[in-house]
Design a protein around this motif. Structure first.
Motif, PDB file in Angstrom:
ATOM      1  N   VAL A  85       0.831  -1.204   0.000  1.00 50.67           N
ATOM      2  CA  VAL A  85       0.000   0.000   0.000  1.00 50.67           C
ATOM      3  C   VAL A  85       0.867   1.255   0.000  1.00 50.67           C
ATOM      4  O   VAL A  85       1.708   1.454   0.880  1.00 50.67           O
ATOM      5  N   ASP A  86       0.652   2.109  -1.016  1.00 45.96           N
ATOM      6  CA  ASP A  86       1.367   3.369  -1.139  1.00 45.96           C
ATOM      7  C   ASP A  86       0.567   4.545  -0.613  1.00 45.96           C
ATOM      8  O   ASP A  86       1.133   5.573  -0.242  1.00 45.96           O
ATOM      9  N   ILE A  87      -0.770   4.425  -0.646  1.00 43.81           N
ATOM     10  CA  ILE A  87      -1.668   5.545  -0.360  1.00 43.81           C
ATOM     11  C   ILE A  87      -2.725   5.106   0.635  1.00 43.81           C
ATOM     12  O   ILE A  87      -3.330   4.044   0.490  1.00 43.81           O
ATOM     13  N   LEU A  88      -2.960   5.929   1.641  1.00 38.49           N
ATOM     14  CA  LEU A  88      -4.074   5.727   2.566  1.00 38.49           C
ATOM     15  C   LEU A  88      -4.907   6.991   2.618  1.00 38.49           C
ATOM     16  O   LEU A  88      -4.382   8.080   2.871  1.00 38.49           O
ATOM     17  N   VAL A  89      -6.199   6.842   2.360  1.00 38.25           N
ATOM     18  CA  VAL A  89      -7.150   7.923   2.600  1.00 38.25           C
ATOM     19  C   VAL A  89      -8.127   7.415   3.652  1.00 38.25           C
ATOM     20  O   VAL A  89      -8.922   6.513   3.394  1.00 38.25           O
ATOM     21  N   ASN A  90      -8.016   7.979   4.836  1.00 39.10           N
ATOM     22  CA  ASN A  90      -8.849   7.527   5.945  1.00 39.10           C
ATOM     23  C   ASN A  90     -10.098   8.389   6.023  1.00 39.10           C
ATOM     24  O   ASN A  90     -10.092   9.464   6.607  1.00 39.10           O
ATOM     25  N   SER A  91     -11.176   7.910   5.411  1.00 40.05           N
ATOM     26  CA  SER A  91     -12.413   8.679   5.303  1.00 40.05           C
ATOM     27  C   SER A  91     -13.528   8.152   6.198  1.00 40.05           C
ATOM     28  O   SER A  91     -14.560   8.806   6.354  1.00 40.05           O
ATOM     29  N   ALA A  92     -13.357   6.982   6.774  1.00 38.72           N
ATOM     30  CA  ALA A  92     -14.410   6.390   7.605  1.00 38.72           C
ATOM     31  C   ALA A  92     -14.677   7.248   8.833  1.00 38.72           C
ATOM     32  O   ALA A  92     -13.746   7.731   9.480  1.00 38.72           O
ATOM     33  N   GLY A  93     -15.943   7.443   9.148  1.00 35.06           N
ATOM     34  CA  GLY A  93     -16.284   8.219  10.334  1.00 35.06           C
ATOM     35  C   GLY A  93     -17.783   8.311  10.519  1.00 35.06           C
ATOM     36  O   GLY A  93     -18.554   7.989   9.607  1.00 35.06           O
ATOM     37  N   ILE A  94     -18.195   8.725  11.695  1.00 33.49           N
ATOM     38  CA  ILE A  94     -19.609   8.920  11.996  1.00 33.49           C
ATOM     39  C   ILE A  94     -19.813  10.283  12.644  1.00 33.49           C
ATOM     40  O   ILE A  94     -18.889  10.846  13.238  1.00 33.49           O
TER      41      ILE A  94
END
Length: 250
Positions: A85-94
């Motif tokens: 994995v080169d890229i992480l976009v952490n978009s999970a949320g409530i």
């Protein structure tokens, strides 16, 4: 649409089956990346994989980011299928409940913090190690304008997103000696399923604070993220990029 060259790159997008995460996944795929969608909603994952034109470029994984073991399992599966994995976009949320602090349910507070903050720690903790060892990585943590401004009747959400900003700044400094960029974005609200968790009064409040007079579009968020995760973003790290339509005061 401007395109950034992400050919050969592998990206993980948490919360990638819907809303902001889905729009970001679309944009990364259009730029040539292979994308793993990590989401806890199995039905949404199934729909997303059918609608995203990616073939072998897309992997769907049901992941509970609040559990470190679940994140590790997903990371191993993604590496085996798509590559490191080169890229992480952490978009999970409530969003959590809308209530004054004096009325805010204790269990709801912990639920919001667990997903928005502890989940952010878990996915960054697991994936950044490989990026450091390979001397390449791009991370974007999705915070919120609420983390800067503090929305009334949304203390858990505001606090969790403020913590995501500070966490991003800390990790960005830790990885600054490597070719690993760690940044955050602070969008205003977008019309996604997260609105289902909010009262109409709170939605109206958020809109009233945006000088642009409208909510941000998910495609606008994806456009900023596309540059942040590209190789061209070779210097900026530990920074916070505003997407608040003019609301932010700092």
């Amino acid at each position: 649409m401007n395109e950034f060259d992400l050919k050969g790159r592998v990206a993980v997008v948490t919360g990638g089956a819907q809303g902001i995460g889905y729009a970001i996944a679309q944009r990364l795929l259009a730029s040539g990346a292979r994308v793993a969608l990590w989401d806890r909603d199995a039905a949404a994952l199934e729909t997303a994989t059918m609608t995203l034109a990616g073939g072998t470029q897309v992997q769907a994984m049901q992941v509970d980011i609040t559990r470190l073991a679940s994140v590790r399992t997903a990371a191993d599966a993604t590496a085996a299928t798509l590559g490191p994995v080169d890229i992480l976009v952490n978009s999970a949320g409530i969003a959590g409940a809308n209530a004054a602090v004096v009325d805010y349910p204790e269990e709801e507070w912990h639920r919001v913090i667990d997903i928005n903050l502890n989940g952010t720690f878990n996915v960054n903790r697991v994936l950044v190690e490989g990026m450091i060892s390979r001397d390449y990585g791009r991370i974007v943590n999705v915070a919120s304008i609420a983390g800067k401004e503090g929305n009334p009747n949304a203390s858990a959400y505001s606090a969790s997103k403020a913590a995501v900003i500070a966490f991003t700044k800390s990790l960005g400094k830790e990885t600054a000696g490597k070719n690993v960029a760690v940044n955050a974005i602070t969008p205003a609200a977008a019309r996604t399923r997260i609105f289902e968790q909010m009262s109409q009064q709170h939605i109206d409040y958020m809109l009233s604070k945006i000088p642009r007079g409208r909510f941000v579009r998910v495609e606008e968020i994806a456009a900023m993220v596309a540059w942040l995760v590209s190789e061209e973003n070779s210097f900026t790290t530990g920074a916070v990029f505003d997407l608040s339509g003019g609301r932010a005061t700092y």
